[in-house]
Design a protein around this motif. Structure first.
Motif, PDB file in Angstrom:
ATOM      1  N   HIS B  75       0.851  -1.198   0.000  1.00 58.94           N
ATOM      2  CA  HIS B  75       0.000   0.000   0.000  1.00 58.94           C
ATOM      3  C   HIS B  75       0.877   1.235   0.000  1.00 58.94           C
ATOM      4  CE1 HIS B  75      -3.051  -2.899   1.786  1.00 58.94           C
ATOM      5  NE2 HIS B  75      -3.671  -2.404   0.740  1.00 58.94           N
ATOM      6  N   ARG B  77       1.074   5.433  -0.234  1.00 57.95           N
ATOM      7  CA  ARG B  77       0.394   6.744  -0.234  1.00 57.95           C
ATOM      8  C   ARG B  77       1.092   7.592  -1.276  1.00 57.95           C
ATOM      9  NH1 ARG B  77      -2.986   8.989   3.252  1.00 57.95           N
ATOM     10  NH2 ARG B  77      -2.578   7.540   4.954  1.00 57.95           N
ATOM     11  N   ILE B  84       3.022   2.605   3.032  1.00 58.10           N
ATOM     12  CA  ILE B  84       2.232   2.439   4.264  1.00 58.10           C
ATOM     13  C   ILE B  84       2.531   1.063   4.852  1.00 58.10           C
ATOM     14  CG2 ILE B  84      -0.073   2.465   5.270  1.00 58.10           C
ATOM     15  CD1 ILE B  84      -0.987   4.111   2.807  1.00 58.10           C
ATOM     16  N   ILE B 147      -5.248   1.078 -12.893  1.00 61.30           N
ATOM     17  CA  ILE B 147      -6.344   1.617 -13.711  1.00 61.30           C
ATOM     18  C   ILE B 147      -5.863   2.890 -14.388  1.00 61.30           C
ATOM     19  CG2 ILE B 147      -8.692   2.562 -13.620  1.00 61.30           C
ATOM     20  CD1 ILE B 147      -9.028   0.923 -10.956  1.00 61.30           C
ATOM     21  N   PHE B 154      -5.335   6.157 -12.299  1.00 63.92           N
ATOM     22  CA  PHE B 154      -6.322   6.590 -11.316  1.00 63.92           C
ATOM     23  C   PHE B 154      -5.982   5.917  -9.998  1.00 63.92           C
ATOM     24  CE2 PHE B 154     -10.188   6.045  -8.853  1.00 63.92           C
ATOM     25  CZ  PHE B 154     -10.484   7.382  -8.654  1.00 63.92           C
ATOM     26  N   GLY B 156      -7.180   7.043  -6.632  1.00 61.89           N
ATOM     27  CA  GLY B 156      -8.116   7.164  -5.521  1.00 61.89           C
ATOM     28  C   GLY B 156      -7.597   8.037  -4.399  1.00 61.89           C
ATOM     29  N   ALA B 157      -8.307   7.999  -3.270  1.00 62.77           N
ATOM     30  CA  ALA B 157      -8.059   8.934  -2.167  1.00 62.77           C
ATOM     31  C   ALA B 157      -6.671   8.757  -1.564  1.00 62.77           C
ATOM     32  CB  ALA B 157      -9.127   8.757  -1.089  1.00 62.77           C
ATOM     33  N   THR B 158      -6.288   7.522  -1.275  1.00 57.34           N
ATOM     34  CA  THR B 158      -4.997   7.264  -0.637  1.00 57.34           C
ATOM     35  C   THR B 158      -3.920   6.987  -1.682  1.00 57.34           C
ATOM     36  OG1 THR B 158      -6.104   6.258   1.259  1.00 57.34           O
ATOM     37  CG2 THR B 158      -3.768   5.748   0.969  1.00 57.34           C
ATOM     38  N   THR B 160      -4.518   3.771  -3.249  1.00 54.43           N
ATOM     39  CA  THR B 160      -4.657   2.309  -3.231  1.00 54.43           C
ATOM     40  C   THR B 160      -5.766   1.804  -4.162  1.00 54.43           C
ATOM     41  OG1 THR B 160      -6.103   2.451  -1.308  1.00 54.43           O
ATOM     42  CG2 THR B 160      -3.764   2.150  -0.872  1.00 54.43           C
ATOM     43  N   ALA B 161      -6.274   2.664  -5.049  1.00 52.39           N
ATOM     44  CA  ALA B 161      -7.233   2.177  -6.042  1.00 52.39           C
ATOM     45  C   ALA B 161      -6.579   1.054  -6.850  1.00 52.39           C
ATOM     46  CB  ALA B 161      -7.670   3.311  -6.966  1.00 52.39           C
ATOM     47  N   GLY B 162      -7.385   0.142  -7.343  1.00 49.25           N
ATOM     48  CA  GLY B 162      -6.852  -0.962  -8.144  1.00 49.25           C
ATOM     49  C   GLY B 162      -6.564  -2.214  -7.334  1.00 49.25           C
ATOM     50  N   GLU B 163      -6.927  -2.219  -6.054  1.00 47.79           N
ATOM     51  CA  GLU B 163      -6.687  -3.415  -5.241  1.00 47.79           C
ATOM     52  C   GLU B 163      -7.784  -4.452  -5.515  1.00 47.79           C
ATOM     53  OE1 GLU B 163      -4.293  -4.540  -3.443  1.00 47.79           O
ATOM     54  OE2 GLU B 163      -3.012  -2.802  -3.088  1.00 47.79           O
ATOM     55  N   VAL B 164      -7.939  -4.742  -6.793  1.00 47.53           N
ATOM     56  CA  VAL B 164      -8.974  -5.659  -7.259  1.00 47.53           C
ATOM     57  C   VAL B 164      -8.772  -7.062  -6.679  1.00 47.53           C
ATOM     58  CG1 VAL B 164      -9.808  -6.782  -9.353  1.00 47.53           C
ATOM     59  CG2 VAL B 164      -9.386  -4.334  -9.350  1.00 47.53           C
ATOM     60  N   HIS B 166      -8.274  -7.820  -3.767  1.00 47.52           N
ATOM     61  CA  HIS B 166      -8.968  -7.940  -2.473  1.00 47.52           C
ATOM     62  C   HIS B 166     -10.486  -7.845  -2.604  1.00 47.52           C
ATOM     63  CE1 HIS B 166      -5.515  -8.402   0.028  1.00 47.52           C
ATOM     64  NE2 HIS B 166      -4.947  -7.298  -0.414  1.00 47.52           N
TER      65      HIS B 166
END
Lengths: 319, 319
Positions: B75, B77, B84, B147, B154, B156-158, B160-164, B166
């Motif tokens: 992860h 940031r 992280i 992504i 792309f 995301g907020a942190t 960590t987008a794309g953690e497909v 999980h």
């Protein structure tokens, strides 16, 4: 004077047409059910006439409006303004609704999926104000989503991005979606699953306080019935609402892992189940997400209310 | 002269550092395993020295490089350049890797998740060239995605987008992911699931041609073993590969419904299972998507090859 927005929400039983101001407040509105039995061109003519009626009775000119935004359930090819398929209306297969409506007006006409429209309404006028990214999830007869990325709707190649309701979360189930697949999120969690879930609990020997008469058409068992059950502390209603909340929570978790948005807004009829429902949704989400949340994520029920569809459609003119 | 790119791919056993040109071709490369036993600051120093060595032995100046891109599992940031958590390396909890490396260089240093790096490599130099949007899915010990939306990652907020990997696709299973949840895509389909799946088939009485000796540490059963099995037409190996393909196909279907991308590129070690694997993945996808595909979607195996990690890391400097 700031321009007004016009929104059209074309539903399967009701069509709402409204003038909305740039704060998202309805100035005037017409509801009609007459569209249901019309063919494609007839529906367009009816809606165009109602829009002109709204303009006239508010002493406005067409040019006082920013544009006309239309929201409709179904698969929409956004760039072309075409309804590819919709289960809400008879016909309308590959129908160029946007251009058909545009013939009646000089101001721009926009057509998008109803979930996208509601998402953009929530982003412009509701809980999404001030965010750059958010996901809106509507939990109703079906489940759909609208994804706002960098202040705009993200629509994908065709315009069908956000069909989160069709993501599969329980492939080895008996619950089948209208799309034909088993275990879609919407097959597990939304309005269309309620009759099946109720019958299953009853078959398992569970006793409901709802006292549904034996001749009742169980396919009509709606979220409103279960809301009554919830209010009278009916254990079967509460179990079904909890089951739905589990899968919605899981769906939100999957959205979180895929898109990591700072905000998820929930809309649609089943959110009327209120705090009990939202509490269970959040409990599932946080149980799954545990130590994988590194920044705040807000999960809230939309504050736009019952006119979210038509207000969202109007919001499309501001994108 | 066009500037060169520097990529660093920090893996759990191997660290690759390379100079890459703007076509995505490796000019020079250093592989090291010495980073594994170093602490955070020691690893940074080692990598910085190797980069300087590469610059020197190619008669370059630091300013001949566009920048330094680093990819690392875990992860990240992104905005702050902080790891992280990572399961690849001891320590490195909330470690500001980007700034630590930046102290050694004047050219910009960028740190991102390894799946994002590989995604951007595939977008810049591989199958994604010419697309605006795409999703990259790496199927290896774990499963991750990157992504690309509108020519950019792309995150995301942190970040960590794309953690497909999980996302949960089979909640009522016995297969548990490293994250602690049951039925994550990566628990069902990727390298870490193979020993469990193999033992399950054997327990069910299935006979494998692999002839694995009884004292073999089954937790080491890798994709390469099953590739051997596939090549010798071992029915157990083929069943496991098919099971994995089913869930990867389902995962791709869920990505399709959520993001509607025109292109999905597959990378990672398990893609070495080749046409048999890709065929089963596609068969599952098309069986689920049926008449819901309205524009072409391409599903291909990445053509970047074994250096995808370090080439992708270098590509980050071009974002």
């Amino acid at each position: 004077m700031e321009k007004l927005l016009c929104g059209v929400d074309i539903g399967g039983t009701k069509c709402a047409i409204a003038l909305v101001n740039t704060e998202g407040k309805i100035i005037d509105k017409i509801n009609t059910c007459a569209h249901v039995n019309l063919n494609e061109d007839g529906l367009v003519k009816l809606v165009a006439e109602q829009i002109k009626e709204l303009i006239q009775r508010n002493q406005l000119q067409e040019t006082d409006l920013q544009g006309i935004g239309m929201g409709c359930a179904g698969h929409i090819r956004f760039r072309d303004g075409v309804i590819i398929t919709t289960s809400n209306l008879k016909g309308f297969k590959n129908y160029p609704l946007r251009d058909a409506m545009q013939k009646y007006f000089k101001i721009p006409v926009i057509l998008d999926n109803d979930a996208n429209a509601q998402a953009f309404g929530a982003y412009k006028f509701g809980a999404g104000k001030g965010y750059d990214d958010m996901v809106f999830l509507t939990i109703s007869t079906g489940i759909g989503a609208g994804i706002v990325i960098n202040k705009k709707l993200f629509r994908g190649a065709t315009g069908t991005a956000g069909e989160v309701g069709h993501t599969i979360v329980e492939p080895h189930t008996e619950l089948t979606c209208t799309c034909g697949n088993k275990g879609c999120l919407m097959a597990m969690a939304c309005g269309m699953a309620l009759p099946f879930l109720y019958q299953k609990k009853i078959k398992e020997g569970k006793k409901s306080k709802l006292n549904i008469p034996p001749h009742f058409d169980i396919s009509k068992l709606s979220g409103q019935y279960l809301k009554k059950g919830l209010d009278m502390d009916d254990p079967v209603s509460k179990e079904i609402i909890s089951d739905s909340a589990y899968y919605v929570g899981l769906g939100i978790y999957n959205i979180f892992q895929t898109l990591n948005p700072p905000l998820i807004v929930l809309g649609g009829g089943l959110t009327n189940w209120g705090d009990f429902y939202l509490g269970k949704i959040k409990a599932t989400f946080y149980e799954l997400a545990r130590d994988m949340i590194f920044d705040p994520i807000k999960i809230v029920i939309s504050n736009i209310g019952a006119d979210a569809g038509v207000i969202g459609a109007a919001a499309l003119t501001l994108e």
